[in-house]
Write a protein that holds these residues in place. Structure first.
Motif, PDB file in Angstrom:
ATOM      1  N   ALA A 198      -5.501   5.471   2.761  1.00 33.26           N
ATOM      2  CA  ALA A 198      -4.470   5.407   3.207  1.00 33.26           C
ATOM      3  C   ALA A 198      -3.860   6.583   3.663  1.00 33.26           C
ATOM      4  CB  ALA A 198      -3.282   4.591   2.677  1.00 33.26           C
ATOM      5  N   ILE A 237      -5.812   4.226   8.164  1.00 35.30           N
ATOM      6  CA  ILE A 237      -6.844   4.461   7.202  1.00 35.30           C
ATOM      7  C   ILE A 237      -8.016   5.107   7.470  1.00 35.30           C
ATOM      8  CG2 ILE A 237      -8.220   2.749   5.836  1.00 35.30           C
ATOM      9  CD1 ILE A 237      -5.322   2.349   5.239  1.00 35.30           C
ATOM     10  N   SER A 256      -6.408  -4.560   5.733  1.00 42.42           N
ATOM     11  CA  SER A 256      -7.246  -3.333   6.212  1.00 42.42           C
ATOM     12  C   SER A 256      -8.631  -3.954   6.767  1.00 42.42           C
ATOM     13  CB  SER A 256      -7.602  -2.243   4.934  1.00 42.42           C
ATOM     14  OG  SER A 256      -8.373  -1.203   5.551  1.00 42.42           O
ATOM     15  N   VAL A 280       0.945  -0.997  -0.081  1.00 47.02           N
ATOM     16  CA  VAL A 280       0.077   0.043  -0.067  1.00 47.02           C
ATOM     17  C   VAL A 280       0.872   1.331   0.027  1.00 47.02           C
ATOM     18  CG1 VAL A 280      -0.238   0.285   2.479  1.00 47.02           C
ATOM     19  CG2 VAL A 280      -1.783   0.980   1.120  1.00 47.02           C
ATOM     20  N   VAL A 329      -8.082   2.027  -0.480  1.00 47.64           N
ATOM     21  CA  VAL A 329      -8.154   0.604   0.027  1.00 47.64           C
ATOM     22  C   VAL A 329      -9.644   0.052   0.256  1.00 47.64           C
ATOM     23  CG1 VAL A 329      -5.715   0.506   0.736  1.00 47.64           C
ATOM     24  CG2 VAL A 329      -7.572   1.069   2.521  1.00 47.64           C
ATOM     25  N   LYS A 330      -9.858  -1.196   0.102  1.00 47.89           N
ATOM     26  CA  LYS A 330     -11.174  -1.810   0.699  1.00 47.89           C
ATOM     27  C   LYS A 330     -10.788  -2.889   1.736  1.00 47.89           C
ATOM     28  CE  LYS A 330     -13.689  -0.634  -2.952  1.00 47.89           C
ATOM     29  NZ  LYS A 330     -14.790   0.111  -2.641  1.00 47.89           N
ATOM     30  N   GLN A 376      -3.584   6.136  -1.306  1.00 48.50           N
ATOM     31  CA  GLN A 376      -4.241   4.893  -2.106  1.00 48.50           C
ATOM     32  C   GLN A 376      -5.450   4.430  -1.398  1.00 48.50           C
ATOM     33  OE1 GLN A 376      -1.808   1.436  -2.605  1.00 48.50           O
ATOM     34  NE2 GLN A 376      -3.363   0.100  -3.126  1.00 48.50           N
ATOM     35  N   LEU A 412      -2.240  -5.443   3.037  1.00 48.37           N
ATOM     36  CA  LEU A 412      -1.481  -4.120   3.054  1.00 48.37           C
ATOM     37  C   LEU A 412       0.027  -4.505   3.367  1.00 48.37           C
ATOM     38  CD1 LEU A 412      -3.698  -2.126   5.503  1.00 48.37           C
ATOM     39  CD2 LEU A 412      -3.708  -2.092   3.022  1.00 48.37           C
ATOM     40  N   ASP A 448     -12.973   0.467   4.901  1.00 44.48           N
ATOM     41  CA  ASP A 448     -12.907   0.915   3.485  1.00 44.48           C
ATOM     42  C   ASP A 448     -12.326   2.384   3.583  1.00 44.48           C
ATOM     43  OD1 ASP A 448     -13.930  -1.270   2.416  1.00 44.48           O
ATOM     44  OD2 ASP A 448     -15.971  -0.515   2.077  1.00 44.48           O
ATOM     45  N   GLN A 501      -8.389  -5.821   2.338  1.00 43.40           N
ATOM     46  CA  GLN A 501      -7.281  -5.804   1.176  1.00 43.40           C
ATOM     47  C   GLN A 501      -5.729  -5.947   2.016  1.00 43.40           C
ATOM     48  OE1 GLN A 501      -7.559  -2.352  -1.424  1.00 43.40           O
ATOM     49  NE2 GLN A 501      -5.256  -2.379  -1.653  1.00 43.40           N
TER      50      GLN A 501
END
Length: 400
Positions: free
Chosen positions: A219, A240, A213, A116, A122-123, A120, A128, A216, A126
């Motif tokens: 980052a 996040i 993560s 990551v 992220v979901k 960015q 990292l 949602d 996801q």
């Protein structure tokens, strides 16, 4: 000779005394003249004030009595009632309602891979980071092999026990042998259960080396570096931020403690975006900060891609409202030794005359101030040119 000196000395003393008396008399005359001048000036001021007062009273009783008086040019505004609101104006910022600092679930470990970058999207779930899992995998292999061995031993023990039970059912063998074989099965089963649990724990530790993560978002901060121990004191962090759900945050002085509550209307202004958002207070802090003597207040904001966490905002919280109120421009309010007043225009004998009107004021909102009493609907307020007006002065708007 002595008589001549004595007479000379006596003559000199007399001259000095005469000169002194003349000088003293001159001083008395100057002081008297100054005192007389001050008295005349005071009398003149009293006369001037009396003349002005009498002229104003005469004009009030008979506007035609001073035909040569030049009316002063002013601007007027007829008063009407309306809604008046007061806002507490504060400085605040935009913050994320959901914000998460990522930490390793299995404790600090060396970072092997970073997947990551800061900024960015992220979901949730996801990947990292990938932490070092070499030792854990070795432990997992050993535990899995031990588990397989345990399963083999348990199967063998169960077979022996079943054989012994069959013989016992045919009244062959001893009860001691049957009980011993049964106990062996129970012991191995317990060991197998413990081994399975151990394998499960090690597998979870291996899975935890894949840092994912849990929300949602964006980052917002990625300061971790490859090779360092992530999760240790002083190591980098990953933050996040869910930018889909934001809030406006500020601190209110404690003297407004009873003025703001959940549901109070809020106006959030973003100067950099030239944007204004209407919202409501969604959270009010329950404690007073010892340093700044204020308490926290928050207002949830609608989703807006232009909003960013930590963005500066001007926050206005409504703490007072009145319907059918009279409000006037703040600059028209004046003061004298009797209190606060404004100047209004009255039509008398076909002419406009300025009059003082004592008022009781309320709160201020921007450049307007609420008038609690002293004015009513239909009163004509002098809004310009009132600076040097006096009671009873003739005025005009310049309109023919």
């Amino acid at each position: 000779m002595r008589n001549i000196l004595t007479r000379s000395s006596l003559f000199f003393v007399v001259l000095v005394m005469v000169a002194s008396c003349k000088h003293k008399g001159g001083d008395d005359t100057l002081a008297a003249k100054k005192a007389e001048l001050e008295t005349l000036k005071a009398d003149q001021q009293k006369t001037t004030d009396k003349i002005a007062s009498l002229e104003a009273e005469i004009i009030k009783l008979d506007p035609n009595a001073a035909p040569d008086q030049k009316p002063k040019l002013v601007a007027l505004d007829t008063l009407h009632t309306g809604d008046f609101t007061h806002y507490i104006e504060l400085q605040g910022h935009i913050d994320a309602l959901n914000m998460s600092y990522i930490t390793p679930r299995s404790g600090p470990a060396q970072v092997k891979e970073i997947y990551v970058q800061q900024g960015q999207m992220v979901k949730k779930g996801q990947l990292l980071l990938k932490l070092d899992d070499a030792v854990l995998k070795q432990n997992l292999v050993a535990a899995t092999q031990g588990l397989q061995t345990m399963k083999t031993q348990l199967a063998y023990a169960k077979d022996i026990y079943q054989r012994q039970k069959n013989l016992w059912d045919q009244q062959i063998g001893t009860e001691v042998q049957l009980i011993t074989d049964k106990n062996n099965v129970t012991t191995l089963q317990n060991q197998l259960d413990a081994s399975q649990e151990n394998v499960k724990v090690i597998q979870e530790q291996v899975n935890a080396t894949s840092v994912v993560s849990n929300v949602d978002g964006v980052a917002d901060q990625v300061t971790v570096k490859q090779g360092e121990y992530f999760g240790a004191a002083g190591s980098g962090v990953i933050k996040i931020v869910n930018t889909n759900v934001l809030k406006a945050v500020s601190n209110i002085p404690e003297n407004y403690l009873n003025s703001v509550s959940v549901g109070s209307p809020v106006i959030v202004s973003l100067p950099d975006l030239n944007k204004t958002i209407n919202a409501k207070v969604t959270f009010v802090g329950a404690s007073i900060d010892l340093i700044n003597r204020g308490y926290m207040v928050e207002a949830k904001l609608p989703t807006d891609p232009d909003l960013k966490p930590n963005q500066l905002a001007l926050i206005k919280i409504k703490d007072y409202g009145a319907a059918n109120a009279i409000a006037i421009p703040l600059n028209t309010l004046q003061n004298d030794d009797k209190g606060k007043y404004v100047l209004v225009a009255n039509a008398e004998g076909g002419k406009l005359i300025a009059h003082k009107r004592p008022v009781v004021i309320g709160l201020i909102n921007n450049d307007m101030i609420e008038i609690k009493s002293g004015l009513k609907t239909g009163d004509v307020l002098i809004t310009e040119g009132f600076g040097s007006l006096y009671e009873g002065q003739l005025i005009t708007t310049g309109a023919q």
